[in-house]
Scaffold this active site. Structure first.
Site, PDB file in Angstrom:
ATOM      1  N   LYS A   1      90.527  47.401   7.717  1.00  0.00           N
ATOM      2  CA  LYS A   1      90.622  46.058   8.294  1.00  0.00           C
ATOM      3  C   LYS A   1      90.163  45.856   9.784  1.00  0.00           C
ATOM      4  O   LYS A   1      89.483  45.044  10.061  1.00  0.00           O
ATOM      5  CB  LYS A   1      92.127  45.350   8.114  1.00  0.00           C
ATOM      6  CG  LYS A   1      92.371  44.113   8.031  1.00  0.00           C
ATOM      7  CD  LYS A   1      93.726  43.812   7.141  1.00  0.00           C
ATOM      8  CE  LYS A   1      94.740  44.631   7.945  1.00  0.00           C
ATOM      9  NZ  LYS A   1      95.748  43.853   8.831  1.00  0.00           N
TER      10      LYS A   1
ATOM     11  N   ARG B   1      99.707  60.471  13.217  1.00  0.00           N
ATOM     12  CA  ARG B   1     100.564  59.478  12.839  1.00  0.00           C
ATOM     13  C   ARG B   1     101.363  60.087  11.748  1.00  0.00           C
ATOM     14  O   ARG B   1     100.926  60.426  10.648  1.00  0.00           O
ATOM     15  CB  ARG B   1      99.987  58.186  12.456  1.00  0.00           C
ATOM     16  CG  ARG B   1      99.687  57.387  13.624  1.00  0.00           C
ATOM     17  CD  ARG B   1      98.994  55.956  13.258  1.00  0.00           C
ATOM     18  NE  ARG B   1      99.726  55.185  12.295  1.00  0.00           N
ATOM     19  CZ  ARG B   1      99.089  53.945  11.891  1.00  0.00           C
ATOM     20  NH1 ARG B   1      98.246  53.549  12.479  1.00  0.00           N
ATOM     21  NH2 ARG B   1     100.014  53.295  10.962  1.00  0.00           N
TER      22      ARG B   1
ATOM     23  N   ARG C   1      93.195  60.875   7.759  1.00  0.00           N
ATOM     24  CA  ARG C   1      93.353  60.058   9.065  1.00  0.00           C
ATOM     25  C   ARG C   1      94.597  60.908   9.745  1.00  0.00           C
ATOM     26  O   ARG C   1      94.640  61.440  10.998  1.00  0.00           O
ATOM     27  CB  ARG C   1      93.793  58.510   9.003  1.00  0.00           C
ATOM     28  CG  ARG C   1      93.554  57.871  10.241  1.00  0.00           C
ATOM     29  CD  ARG C   1      93.494  56.415  10.194  1.00  0.00           C
ATOM     30  NE  ARG C   1      94.946  56.068   9.756  1.00  0.00           N
ATOM     31  CZ  ARG C   1      95.365  54.471   9.548  1.00  0.00           C
ATOM     32  NH1 ARG C   1      94.282  53.948   9.480  1.00  0.00           N
ATOM     33  NH2 ARG C   1      96.521  54.126   9.456  1.00  0.00           N
TER      34      ARG C   1
ATOM     35  N   ARG D   1     102.706  36.074   6.323  1.00  0.00           N
ATOM     36  CA  ARG D   1     103.264  36.929   5.341  1.00  0.00           C
ATOM     37  C   ARG D   1     104.042  36.428   4.242  1.00  0.00           C
ATOM     38  O   ARG D   1     104.358  37.176   3.215  1.00  0.00           O
ATOM     39  CB  ARG D   1     103.934  38.144   6.028  1.00  0.00           C
ATOM     40  CG  ARG D   1     103.292  39.046   6.948  1.00  0.00           C
ATOM     41  CD  ARG D   1     104.107  40.198   7.260  1.00  0.00           C
ATOM     42  NE  ARG D   1     103.513  40.880   8.581  1.00  0.00           N
ATOM     43  CZ  ARG D   1     102.655  42.053   8.400  1.00  0.00           C
ATOM     44  NH1 ARG D   1     102.257  42.296   7.156  1.00  0.00           N
ATOM     45  NH2 ARG D   1     101.938  42.540   9.226  1.00  0.00           N
TER      46      ARG D   1
ATOM     47  N   ARG E   1     103.673  52.440   1.305  1.00  0.00           N
ATOM     48  CA  ARG E   1     103.404  51.454   2.083  1.00  0.00           C
ATOM     49  C   ARG E   1     102.409  50.667   1.385  1.00  0.00           C
ATOM     50  O   ARG E   1     102.299  49.317   1.417  1.00  0.00           O
ATOM     51  CB  ARG E   1     102.585  51.858   3.449  1.00  0.00           C
ATOM     52  CG  ARG E   1     103.498  52.289   4.400  1.00  0.00           C
ATOM     53  CD  ARG E   1     103.045  53.229   5.321  1.00  0.00           C
ATOM     54  NE  ARG E   1     101.884  52.702   6.311  1.00  0.00           N
ATOM     55  CZ  ARG E   1     100.886  53.484   6.814  1.00  0.00           C
ATOM     56  NH1 ARG E   1     100.854  54.869   6.567  1.00  0.00           N
ATOM     57  NH2 ARG E   1      99.743  52.859   7.392  1.00  0.00           N
TER      58      ARG E   1
END
Ligand code: IMP
Ligand code: MG
Length: 369
Positions: free
Chosen positions: A193, A313, A307, A268, A325
């Site tokens: 995104k 992360r 990633r 949201r 998630r």
């Protein structure tokens, strides 16, 4: 931005600039009239502010009076000018200066000339603060012009739109709603995104509003809204929608001339989607689409794990966290998909492929809006 009745107006000429122009006209006229004691005649209603500022600045003796003519209904010009209050004093052998707020088609001015035809004044001079050369259809001489402006409707400083706006100390111009492209961009974590938003923003000259960034900016800069948001966050409470909407509103206002907005991270919930619609409506605009990047779960998991290896992360390193998630994302966006689908504004775009291919697919949607 100001809203009068159904229309939006954007700042056009500041108070300071107006005063500067009025002063320049005063200087010119005072210089030309020498020791003559002129009669300044304002044309009501529009000229009251101009006349007031003008005579206050006028350095020598003068008389002031008004006539009242009415020519306009809202935005549309009508042919007959009504004479509501005419001349009430003898002006024989006087030097008369008409003070008009604006000369547009010149119809009002034609009526002024009719009024003065048999008055035997010494001299009749026309001074107008604003003049729209593209609209002017007569050939009466305009002796003094404060400012030439484009043929667009203005309000403020005595000028109204259907009765409103005369009291504004500055001039505002009608905001002709250029076509704006506004969409909310969705995509599960790892869908690309952020990358796509960067490309689209450049390609279409859009402003990318990422709610996360807006929050961080307001909190970091300790804006009133940022402090307010932080007070909720510090208590472990959700920031109320209105606070977020107010922040987004400030972002939209900051970019009033943008070709459109990409909303990212907002809305949201249904309530937020409604609030966003309302916000855009107030700006004379609308959300054109919800564009969602669609990527198969397994591909997302692989991408994020990949990633995680380089980004460090923590939430990208653990497969079960990743799957959770993604699940959360679908649970939360399902409502929004329904909300925008109901308005025929939902567009799903295949998010698997090269970056260029995906940008091209998104562009196809945007071009069709
Ligand atoms: P004209 O008779 O077409 O020259 O227009 C003069 C009158 O029209 C002004 O005195 C105003 O009352 C009105 N008018 C013209 N243009 C505007 C505008 O942009 N805003 C507000 N009123 C205007
Ligand atoms: Mg007028």
């Amino acid at each position: 931005m100001v809203k009068l009745h159904d229309l939006h107006f954007k700042p056009f000429i500041s108070e300071d600039k107006i005063q500067e122009v009025v002063q320049r006209m005063v200087n010119e006229i005072a210089h030309d009239l020498g020791d003559e004691v002129p009669v300044f005649i304002g044309i009501l209603n529009g000229s009251f502010m101009f006349v007031s500022d003008f005579v206050k600045k006028y350095p020598k003796a003068c008389e002031v009076t008004f006539i009242k003519l009415a020519s306009y209904e809202g935005l549309k010009s009508t042919d007959d000018i009504q004479r509501l209050i005419g001349l009430t004093q003898d002006l024989t052998a006087r030097t008369v200066v008409i003070l008009e707020d604006i000369i547009d088609s010149g119809k009002t001015l034609a009526e002024v000339h009719r009024i003065f035809k048999n008055e035997n004044v010494k001299e009749l001079k026309i001074a107008t603060l604003f003049y729209k050369p593209e609209a002017y259809k007569k050939d009466f001489k305009l002796h003094y012009v404060g400012m030439e402006i484009p043929n667009k409707f203005i309000v403020g400083y005595g000028l109204d739109y259907d009765g409103l706006g005369r009291d504004l100390p500055a001039i505002y111009q009608l905001k002709t709603t250029q076509h704006m492209t506004n969409f909310v961009l969705f995509g599960p974590p790892g869908a690309g995104k952020g990358t796509q938003a960067e490309f689209l923003k450049e390609k279409y000259s859009l402003v990318h509003i990422s709610t996360g960034d807006v929050f961080r900016f307001n909190i970091k800069n300790e804006t009133a809204l940022g402090m307010l948001a932080k007070s909720y966050m510090d208590k472990g409470e959700l920031v109320p929608d209105q606070v977020t909407i107010d922040m987004l509103n400030a972002e939209v206002e900051k970019n009033a001339d943008a070709k459109g907005f990409i909303f990212d991270g907002f809305p949201r919930t249904n309530a937020q989607a409604e609030a966003l619609d309302k916000l855009m409506d107030e700006k004379d605009s609308q959300i054109n689409a919800m564009i969602a990047l669609e990527v198969d779960d397994e591909v997302l998991v692989q991408r994020l794990l990949e990633r995680g290896k380089t980004s460090g992360r923590a939430d990208d390193a653990d497969e079960s966290i990743i799957r959770n998630r993604i699940k959360e994302y679908y649970k939360k966006t399902a409502i929004l998909k329904d909300y925008y689908s109901a308005q025929d504004k939902y567009y799903g775009v295949d998010g698997v492929g090269s970056i260029e291919d995906i940008t091209a697919r998104l562009s196809n949607v945007i071009d069709s809006l």
